[in-house]
Design a protein around this motif. Sequence first.
Motif, PDB file in Angstrom:
ATOM      1  N   GLU A   8       0.743  -1.328  -0.003  1.00  0.00           N
ATOM      2  CA  GLU A   8       0.018   0.073  -0.041  1.00  0.00           C
ATOM      3  C   GLU A   8       0.671   1.297  -0.174  1.00  0.00           C
ATOM      4  OE1 GLU A   8      -4.013  -0.621   1.929  1.00  0.00           O
ATOM      5  OE2 GLU A   8      -2.552  -0.384   3.626  1.00  0.00           O
ATOM      6  N   GLU A   9       1.725   1.315   0.885  1.00  0.00           N
ATOM      7  CA  GLU A   9       2.369   2.469   1.267  1.00  0.00           C
ATOM      8  C   GLU A   9       3.751   2.297   1.722  1.00  0.00           C
ATOM      9  OE1 GLU A   9       0.438   5.516   3.156  1.00  0.00           O
ATOM     10  OE2 GLU A   9       0.003   4.205   4.845  1.00  0.00           O
ATOM     11  N   SER A  10       4.836   3.285   2.007  1.00  0.00           N
ATOM     12  CA  SER A  10       5.895   3.037   2.474  1.00  0.00           C
ATOM     13  C   SER A  10       6.307   4.442   3.038  1.00  0.00           C
ATOM     14  CB  SER A  10       7.172   2.745   1.577  1.00  0.00           C
ATOM     15  OG  SER A  10       6.841   1.365   1.166  1.00  0.00           O
ATOM     16  N   ALA A  11       7.084   4.605   4.004  1.00  0.00           N
ATOM     17  CA  ALA A  11       7.676   5.683   4.581  1.00  0.00           C
ATOM     18  C   ALA A  11       9.067   5.505   5.007  1.00  0.00           C
ATOM     19  CB  ALA A  11       6.611   6.329   5.943  1.00  0.00           C
ATOM     20  N   PHE A  12       9.759   6.429   5.215  1.00  0.00           N
ATOM     21  CA  PHE A  12      11.157   6.725   5.512  1.00  0.00           C
ATOM     22  C   PHE A  12      11.297   7.864   6.231  1.00  0.00           C
ATOM     23  CE2 PHE A  12      15.643   7.325   4.946  1.00  0.00           C
ATOM     24  CZ  PHE A  12      16.302   6.031   5.097  1.00  0.00           C
ATOM     25  N   ILE A  13      12.150   7.804   7.561  1.00  0.00           N
ATOM     26  CA  ILE A  13      12.204   8.772   8.487  1.00  0.00           C
ATOM     27  C   ILE A  13      13.900   8.500   8.410  1.00  0.00           C
ATOM     28  CG2 ILE A  13      12.069   9.714  10.699  1.00  0.00           C
ATOM     29  CD1 ILE A  13       9.190   8.391  10.737  1.00  0.00           C
ATOM     30  N   ASN A  14      14.846   9.440   8.361  1.00  0.00           N
ATOM     31  CA  ASN A  14      16.034   9.497   8.431  1.00  0.00           C
ATOM     32  C   ASN A  14      16.452  10.665   9.237  1.00  0.00           C
ATOM     33  OD1 ASN A  14      18.850   8.823   7.758  1.00  0.00           O
ATOM     34  ND2 ASN A  14      18.767   9.958   5.751  1.00  0.00           N
ATOM     35  N   PHE A  15      17.654  10.558  10.066  1.00  0.00           N
ATOM     36  CA  PHE A  15      17.964  11.477  10.965  1.00  0.00           C
ATOM     37  C   PHE A  15      19.372  11.382  11.212  1.00  0.00           C
ATOM     38  CE2 PHE A  15      15.519   8.609  13.315  1.00  0.00           C
ATOM     39  CZ  PHE A  15      16.117   8.354  14.612  1.00  0.00           C
ATOM     40  N   ARG A  16      20.232  12.555  11.490  1.00  0.00           N
ATOM     41  CA  ARG A  16      21.628  12.663  12.105  1.00  0.00           C
ATOM     42  C   ARG A  16      21.760  11.940  13.360  1.00  0.00           C
ATOM     43  NH1 ARG A  16      25.511  13.201   9.364  1.00  0.00           N
ATOM     44  NH2 ARG A  16      27.412  14.065   9.906  1.00  0.00           N
ATOM     45  N   ARG A  17      22.660  11.117  13.740  1.00  0.00           N
ATOM     46  CA  ARG A  17      23.038  10.636  14.977  1.00  0.00           C
ATOM     47  C   ARG A  17      24.258  11.302  15.482  1.00  0.00           C
ATOM     48  NH1 ARG A  17      24.458   5.205  14.818  1.00  0.00           N
ATOM     49  NH2 ARG A  17      26.647   5.861  14.215  1.00  0.00           N
ATOM     50  N   TYR A  18      23.999  12.065  16.734  1.00  0.00           N
ATOM     51  CA  TYR A  18      25.535  12.860  17.239  1.00  0.00           C
ATOM     52  C   TYR A  18      25.268  12.409  18.620  1.00  0.00           C
ATOM     53  CZ  TYR A  18      28.599  15.958  18.893  1.00  0.00           C
ATOM     54  OH  TYR A  18      29.588  16.620  19.760  1.00  0.00           O
ATOM     55  N   TRP A  29      17.738   5.743  10.934  1.00  0.00           N
ATOM     56  CA  TRP A  29      16.582   5.787   9.989  1.00  0.00           C
ATOM     57  C   TRP A  29      15.511   4.744  10.402  1.00  0.00           C
ATOM     58  CZ3 TRP A  29      16.699   1.311   7.531  1.00  0.00           C
ATOM     59  CH2 TRP A  29      17.847   0.680   7.307  1.00  0.00           C
ATOM     60  N   VAL A  30      14.353   4.869   9.861  1.00  0.00           N
ATOM     61  CA  VAL A  30      13.153   4.007  10.256  1.00  0.00           C
ATOM     62  C   VAL A  30      12.605   3.799   8.784  1.00  0.00           C
ATOM     63  CG1 VAL A  30      11.171   3.350  11.296  1.00  0.00           C
ATOM     64  CG2 VAL A  30      13.026   4.588  12.621  1.00  0.00           C
ATOM     65  N   ASP A  31      12.476   2.409   8.461  1.00  0.00           N
ATOM     66  CA  ASP A  31      11.856   2.280   6.930  1.00  0.00           C
ATOM     67  C   ASP A  31      10.547   1.519   7.365  1.00  0.00           C
ATOM     68  OD1 ASP A  31      12.613   2.150   3.803  1.00  0.00           O
ATOM     69  OD2 ASP A  31      11.360   0.434   4.715  1.00  0.00           O
ATOM     70  N   ILE A  32       9.455   2.081   6.714  1.00  0.00           N
ATOM     71  CA  ILE A  32       8.138   1.450   7.208  1.00  0.00           C
ATOM     72  C   ILE A  32       7.556   0.910   5.776  1.00  0.00           C
ATOM     73  CG2 ILE A  32       5.843   1.768   8.011  1.00  0.00           C
ATOM     74  CD1 ILE A  32       8.160   4.284   9.030  1.00  0.00           C
ATOM     75  N   LYS A  33       7.098  -0.264   5.751  1.00  0.00           N
ATOM     76  CA  LYS A  33       6.291  -0.945   4.525  1.00  0.00           C
ATOM     77  C   LYS A  33       4.865  -1.331   5.000  1.00  0.00           C
ATOM     78  CE  LYS A  33      10.240  -2.083   1.751  1.00  0.00           C
ATOM     79  NZ  LYS A  33      11.480  -1.637   2.393  1.00  0.00           N
ATOM     80  N   GLN A  34       3.905  -0.829   4.427  1.00  0.00           N
ATOM     81  CA  GLN A  34       2.541  -1.265   4.844  1.00  0.00           C
ATOM     82  C   GLN A  34       1.964  -1.976   3.779  1.00  0.00           C
ATOM     83  OE1 GLN A  34       0.160   1.091   7.509  1.00  0.00           O
ATOM     84  NE2 GLN A  34      -1.167   1.098   5.583  1.00  0.00           N
ATOM     85  N   LEU A  35       1.494  -3.007   4.199  1.00  0.00           N
ATOM     86  CA  LEU A  35       0.958  -4.243   3.160  1.00  0.00           C
ATOM     87  C   LEU A  35      -0.458  -4.468   3.679  1.00  0.00           C
ATOM     88  CD1 LEU A  35       4.128  -5.186   3.501  1.00  0.00           C
ATOM     89  CD2 LEU A  35       3.632  -5.963   1.192  1.00  0.00           C
ATOM     90  N   ILE A 167       8.601  -2.610   9.896  1.00  0.00           N
ATOM     91  CA  ILE A 167       9.141  -1.529  10.415  1.00  0.00           C
ATOM     92  C   ILE A 167      10.745  -2.089  10.479  1.00  0.00           C
ATOM     93  CG2 ILE A 167       9.422  -0.131  12.171  1.00  0.00           C
ATOM     94  CD1 ILE A 167       6.479  -0.115  12.714  1.00  0.00           C
ATOM     95  N   VAL A 168      11.502  -1.373  10.092  1.00  0.00           N
ATOM     96  CA  VAL A 168      13.187  -1.588  10.139  1.00  0.00           C
ATOM     97  C   VAL A 168      13.871  -0.344  10.827  1.00  0.00           C
ATOM     98  CG1 VAL A 168      15.462  -1.984   9.108  1.00  0.00           C
ATOM     99  CG2 VAL A 168      13.152  -3.482   8.149  1.00  0.00           C
ATOM    100  N   ALA A 169      14.340  -0.318  11.901  1.00  0.00           N
ATOM    101  CA  ALA A 169      15.091   0.946  12.527  1.00  0.00           C
ATOM    102  C   ALA A 169      16.633   0.220  12.410  1.00  0.00           C
ATOM    103  CB  ALA A 169      14.633   0.957  13.839  1.00  0.00           C
ATOM    104  N   ALA A 170      17.443   1.344  11.942  1.00  0.00           N
ATOM    105  CA  ALA A 170      18.813   0.759  11.809  1.00  0.00           C
ATOM    106  C   ALA A 170      19.630   2.209  11.754  1.00  0.00           C
ATOM    107  CB  ALA A 170      18.991  -0.021  10.398  1.00  0.00           C
ATOM    108  N   ASP A 171      20.887   2.049  11.859  1.00  0.00           N
ATOM    109  CA  ASP A 171      21.862   3.163  11.629  1.00  0.00           C
ATOM    110  C   ASP A 171      23.023   2.695  10.959  1.00  0.00           C
ATOM    111  OD1 ASP A 171      23.443   1.822  14.087  1.00  0.00           O
ATOM    112  OD2 ASP A 171      21.910   2.796  15.238  1.00  0.00           O
ATOM    113  N   ASP A 172      23.936   3.665  10.243  1.00  0.00           N
ATOM    114  CA  ASP A 172      24.842   3.262   9.689  1.00  0.00           C
ATOM    115  C   ASP A 172      25.845   4.558   9.517  1.00  0.00           C
ATOM    116  OD1 ASP A 172      23.829   5.050   7.772  1.00  0.00           O
ATOM    117  OD2 ASP A 172      22.692   3.535   6.932  1.00  0.00           O
TER     118      ASP A 172
END
Length: 172
Positions: A8-18, A29-35, A167-172
């Motif tokens: 149905e839809e996807s969303a992506f939230i990206n933010f700097r970590r300090y 970041w958090v990647d959201i995929k809704q089905l 929902i995937v929450a990760a960092d790099d």
Amino acid sequence: MDNGLAHEESAFINFRRYVPGLMEHGFQWVDIKQLRFAAESVDDRGLLAALIGHEQFRDDYAGGGVLPDGPRHGPYLLRLITPDLYESISHEKAVQILREWMDPLRDVFTELEADLQREVFARLAAADGIYYLSELGDEAIHDWGRVHDSFHEFVLIDRPAERITLIVAADD
């Protein structure tokens, strides 16, 4: 529909970590995929199997996006992921994992908090079932799968809304 699921839809939230006091910085970041699934769909394990078989699951989360015939899912070899690797967890446990992952940013960015509340925490609250992907171990990591410092994956099942959310929450 692919394996009984329709993206149905996807969303992506990206933010700097300090982290103050440390030179370390990067991105979280958090990647959201809704089905959507049919009301008469099988049990939760069957929905997890359908999700694993869906093309939206074939995402390495390293900039390549979804590859319909891709062999990777995040840091893992896709062929080694099964529904049995997902642990059913409580809403409180899921929130705890995410809050610990976000710390020390948690109280810093109100706009970020609003985005996370809408896209992640509200979905967690509405879910009938929450599943967390267990650590698969070194044998499941693909050739460049260690690009993420952290990798947290949740699958939310909301039967009244007939939705499954990855929902995937990760960092790099």
